[in-house]
Write an enzyme that holds these catalytic residues in place. Sequence first.
Site, PDB file in Angstrom:
ATOM      1  N   GLY A 156     -64.643  31.834  21.633  1.00  0.00           N
ATOM      2  CA  GLY A 156     -63.958  32.280  20.421  1.00  0.00           C
ATOM      3  C   GLY A 156     -63.467  33.707  20.581  1.00  0.00           C
ATOM      4  O   GLY A 156     -64.142  34.550  21.164  1.00  0.00           O
ATOM      5  N   GLY A 206     -61.828  35.545  17.871  1.00  0.00           N
ATOM      6  CA  GLY A 206     -61.520  36.228  16.621  1.00  0.00           C
ATOM      7  C   GLY A 206     -62.146  37.611  16.622  1.00  0.00           C
ATOM      8  O   GLY A 206     -62.466  38.156  17.685  1.00  0.00           O
ATOM      9  N   HIS A 232     -63.041  29.549  -3.134  1.00  0.00           N
ATOM     10  CA  HIS A 232     -62.266  30.636  -3.711  1.00  0.00           C
ATOM     11  C   HIS A 232     -61.425  30.107  -4.872  1.00  0.00           C
ATOM     12  O   HIS A 232     -60.739  29.102  -4.717  1.00  0.00           O
ATOM     13  CB  HIS A 232     -61.358  31.209  -2.610  1.00  0.00           C
ATOM     14  CG  HIS A 232     -60.872  32.575  -2.900  1.00  0.00           C
ATOM     15  ND1 HIS A 232     -59.989  32.823  -3.907  1.00  0.00           N
ATOM     16  CD2 HIS A 232     -61.158  33.765  -2.333  1.00  0.00           C
ATOM     17  CE1 HIS A 232     -59.743  34.121  -3.942  1.00  0.00           C
ATOM     18  NE2 HIS A 232     -60.444  34.717  -3.001  1.00  0.00           N
ATOM     19  N   ARG A 250     -66.271  34.522  -8.750  1.00  0.00           N
ATOM     20  CA  ARG A 250     -65.573  33.417  -8.081  1.00  0.00           C
ATOM     21  C   ARG A 250     -66.178  32.050  -8.378  1.00  0.00           C
ATOM     22  O   ARG A 250     -65.466  31.105  -8.682  1.00  0.00           O
ATOM     23  CB  ARG A 250     -65.631  33.613  -6.556  1.00  0.00           C
ATOM     24  CG  ARG A 250     -64.702  34.678  -6.061  1.00  0.00           C
ATOM     25  CD  ARG A 250     -64.802  34.823  -4.559  1.00  0.00           C
ATOM     26  NE  ARG A 250     -63.866  35.850  -4.110  1.00  0.00           N
ATOM     27  CZ  ARG A 250     -63.709  36.220  -2.849  1.00  0.00           C
ATOM     28  NH1 ARG A 250     -64.436  35.663  -1.911  1.00  0.00           N
ATOM     29  NH2 ARG A 250     -62.840  37.146  -2.519  1.00  0.00           N
ATOM     30  N   HIS A 287     -63.124  28.195   1.469  1.00  0.00           N
ATOM     31  CA  HIS A 287     -62.581  29.401   2.067  1.00  0.00           C
ATOM     32  C   HIS A 287     -63.434  29.948   3.211  1.00  0.00           C
ATOM     33  O   HIS A 287     -62.925  30.448   4.200  1.00  0.00           O
ATOM     34  CB  HIS A 287     -62.458  30.439   0.959  1.00  0.00           C
ATOM     35  CG  HIS A 287     -61.932  31.757   1.380  1.00  0.00           C
ATOM     36  ND1 HIS A 287     -60.751  31.887   2.080  1.00  0.00           N
ATOM     37  CD2 HIS A 287     -62.408  33.007   1.222  1.00  0.00           C
ATOM     38  CE1 HIS A 287     -60.538  33.168   2.325  1.00  0.00           C
ATOM     39  NE2 HIS A 287     -61.524  33.865   1.830  1.00  0.00           N
ATOM     40  N   GLU A 346     -68.742  34.683  11.680  1.00  0.00           N
ATOM     41  CA  GLU A 346     -68.937  33.607  10.705  1.00  0.00           C
ATOM     42  C   GLU A 346     -69.771  32.472  11.283  1.00  0.00           C
ATOM     43  O   GLU A 346     -70.366  31.690  10.544  1.00  0.00           O
ATOM     44  CB  GLU A 346     -67.571  33.074  10.220  1.00  0.00           C
ATOM     45  CG  GLU A 346     -67.665  32.154   9.012  1.00  0.00           C
ATOM     46  CD  GLU A 346     -66.309  31.628   8.516  1.00  0.00           C
ATOM     47  OE1 GLU A 346     -65.280  32.147   8.951  1.00  0.00           O
ATOM     48  OE2 GLU A 346     -66.310  30.699   7.689  1.00  0.00           O
ATOM     49  N   ARG A 350     -70.651  35.395  -0.081  1.00  0.00           N
ATOM     50  CA  ARG A 350     -70.108  36.570   0.591  1.00  0.00           C
ATOM     51  C   ARG A 350     -69.203  37.342  -0.357  1.00  0.00           C
ATOM     52  O   ARG A 350     -68.408  36.763  -1.085  1.00  0.00           O
ATOM     53  CB  ARG A 350     -69.311  36.148   1.827  1.00  0.00           C
ATOM     54  CG  ARG A 350     -68.713  37.319   2.573  1.00  0.00           C
ATOM     55  CD  ARG A 350     -67.950  36.897   3.790  1.00  0.00           C
ATOM     56  NE  ARG A 350     -66.786  36.074   3.508  1.00  0.00           N
ATOM     57  CZ  ARG A 350     -65.652  36.528   2.973  1.00  0.00           C
ATOM     58  NH1 ARG A 350     -65.539  37.810   2.636  1.00  0.00           N
ATOM     59  NH2 ARG A 350     -64.638  35.714   2.760  1.00  0.00           N
ATOM     60  N   LEU A 390     -64.691  40.624   7.526  1.00  0.00           N
ATOM     61  CA  LEU A 390     -64.121  41.401   8.629  1.00  0.00           C
ATOM     62  C   LEU A 390     -65.145  42.431   9.101  1.00  0.00           C
ATOM     63  O   LEU A 390     -65.318  42.676  10.290  1.00  0.00           O
ATOM     64  CB  LEU A 390     -62.837  42.095   8.170  1.00  0.00           C
ATOM     65  CG  LEU A 390     -61.752  41.171   7.611  1.00  0.00           C
ATOM     66  CD1 LEU A 390     -60.478  41.958   7.319  1.00  0.00           C
ATOM     67  CD2 LEU A 390     -61.449  40.031   8.558  1.00  0.00           C
TER      68      LEU A 390
END
Lengths: 657, 249
Positions: A56, A58, A282, A346, A421, A445, A455, A461
Amino acid sequence: MTITESTQSEYYTLGAPIADEKAPAGPINERWDTRRFEAKLVNPANRRKMSIIMVGTGLAGASAAATLGEAGYHVKTFCYQDSPRRAHSIAAQGGINAAKNYRNDGDSIERLFFDTVKGGDYRARESNVYRLSQVSVEIIDQCVAQGVPFAREYGGLLDNRSFGGVQVSRTFYARGQTGQQLLLGAYQAMERQIDAGTVEMFSRHEMLDLIVIDGRARGIVARDLVTGEIQTHMADAVVLASGGYGNVFFLSTNAMGSNVTATWKAHRKGAYFGNPCYTQIHPTCIPVSGANQSKLTLMSESLRNDGRIWVPKKAGDERRPQDIPEDERDYYLERRYPAFGNLVPRDVASRAAKAVCDEGRGVGPKVDGVARGVYLDFADAIARLGRDAVEAKYGNLFDMYEQITGENPYEMPMRIYPAVHYTMGGLWVDYDLQSTIPGLFVTGEANFSDHGANRLGASALMQGLADGYFVLPPTLAHYLADNSLDPVDENHPEARATKDAVVEQIDTLLSIDGERTVDSFHRELGEIMWEYCGMERTAEGLTKAIGQIRALREEFWRNVKVPGTNNEFNQSLERAGRVADFLELGELMCIDALHREESCGGHFRAEYQTEDGEALRDDENFAYVAAWEYTGAGAKPVLHKEDLEYEYVEMKQRSYK
Amino acid sequence: MNITLRVWRQRDAADKGRMVTYHVEGISPDMSFLEVLDMLNERLTMEGEDPIAFDSDCREGICGACGLVINGLAHGPKQMVTTCQLHMRSFNDGDVIDVEPFRAEPFTVIRDLVVDRSSFDRIIQAGGYISVNTGAAPDAHAIPVPREDAQDAFDAAACISCGACVAACPNGSASLFLGAKIAHLGKLPQGQPERHSRALRMTAQHDHEGFGGCTQIGECEAVCPKGIPLSVISQTNADVLGALAHGGK
């Protein structure tokens, strides 16, 4: 027999407790320093001889690959995309939190720590969250030095904004593309190491299994997605930075290719899975428009500051919104939650939208006979502030909305609906980010560690980069220094057996030649998950879902149709493998949700709520991390509980009154 | 809506390739263009034909994975959107739509509409970064950056590396992609120490990959889904000239 006991006997068994043994004792603000000081170091000359596999690319993967490459290790990095820069971190919009207190508004490491533990509804590990808050400060420095073009004020200093209801401004951002810019920073740092020869990149490669030798992670089996070649890669340690599993719901804000295969295969090889049922839904996404929808798009939550949410009072009212008079509209959030109105958290906003649509009062096109959308109306804001002011604040979001829906939100209310989300759950890791398989580390994640049951905005991030730049490199070095590993190669019997199993699964998938496409199974699984393991869960629904998932999985292995062969670029085959794993994960998510007889954060059990419809935790019985052990296909998983202790933050009912 | 698609089919790099016609019925104007391909692929799979291969991932216009030439235009008829953001309401019932890959010599076709853009990564490897190791950074406020410079840097950094600029360019040049990174880093104080070497190395790699030169036609800017301005190419030229004036250092 209580419900818990009957669930236990039917769906899982209880194993020995588990604990994090890596976080040092002592005051919480000294633990990370202590751990770093106690960690063993690797001599620079020896680093060149050590190899690490990174799955990965990211934020969590690219940042770690770059940092480990800079230190001199030999890093082999894998991503399924055609370039590492396409990892889905790139789509994050809002920002990244850091306790810099540049605003002098009372922020501090302690306050970020406190907000994150509370936001996670007291289901995260204190030591980890404290460290995350400490490290947040260094992340911003690093990114600025790399040339990340954060928003700045006229004096040339960094701008901040507030996010997600906290009382300070600690979010750094780069327009609505913060994830993109942070990822490019990490990607470029990694490309620099590729140029330097420390990092080797394998794009369009997908990890299909983990190789475990003598109880340690020693390599992976990967498929070259262009040629179909099944490859064996060996290393001294393996890191999974492969993201979340929201695509188990088929429709989500995740990328099309986001999948659980890397972590699920590791789970099957012995890595415990932590809190799989913790999912973030979300509230403000663009609704599903038709049966062929492939993914959902998020609209920034900031829109709820000025938009008013409503649906018609009457079920089945198909008049245009402007033709529905004021007294026939139900501003249901303002009605039910007069104190917070449209700004409820949320999870509450999401559930309320589902409830009115279930009553037949949803708006917009019907999908499978039900309209699933609610209005987010800016008419009052435009009347109050003027169109120009609304455009200045939200212009780019309105444009994006119009592009997707073809409707102009200055004239027609927006339609929104909740969507999956982010997944807080993931592989269980200790303070060193090491899973229950020695030598297997999990970051970002993909692990379960820092967000508890919910979260906060702008924290994903932060965690990805904290893990990759600052936490993993010293803890991984300690593992390498502390263990003398025998050299192994791809001819080791375990490596061969793993590769053979991968080939066998591919052959099976290609040979079934049934009557249904891979996507049709994925869609059906997503519908089951969304209906029963989505915003609101009940014991009855979850039990039903488990039965349906088992039946669907059985049908998949009997009736799926995967065209083509292995030895070519075959996207159907790629998807088939991913869906096979989602079909197993989905069941574990439902079992986890069924066993957790409380509501907390993103996990809402209808049976456990306060009079106001808020999540009702049961701290006495459920203040623990559920770490699940795989015991075989179709066999009952074993639950290991990690008790959560709160020494620094007092556990309270979250309140927004 | 009913649409006729003429799609480029090519089994692998060695195959010659051809346009194949498909009729697709029952399309809703709210569907995205890629969802029409998804729908067609479901049908082809059940009919025992190979589905059409194409790249896409985020499907919200930011990852840069998708990219098709639609009726001769990279990313299709709408400006400032990627292929994944193109919806069928931009077309009419009965339209005949040509669908081809992003073509350029360095973009080898892998299969059907999927091309190899790894040359872009190699151009970044040749200096598309600021050399700072993790942990070596000063405080983020140590160097103020004028707001306008930060905004200009951001505008260039918004490039998503999709390759539309190359597909649109009659010369097959990647100068817009190249210039976006040179302008992004060159606008910031942190990027100054390596400004010259970066421009020289990245430009050399661009040429080495087989991309053509820029003759300021401007097709790239017209198709760029992120609005990267042509001026970034002037920035590249200025930085390369500056580097040469310094003896190539």
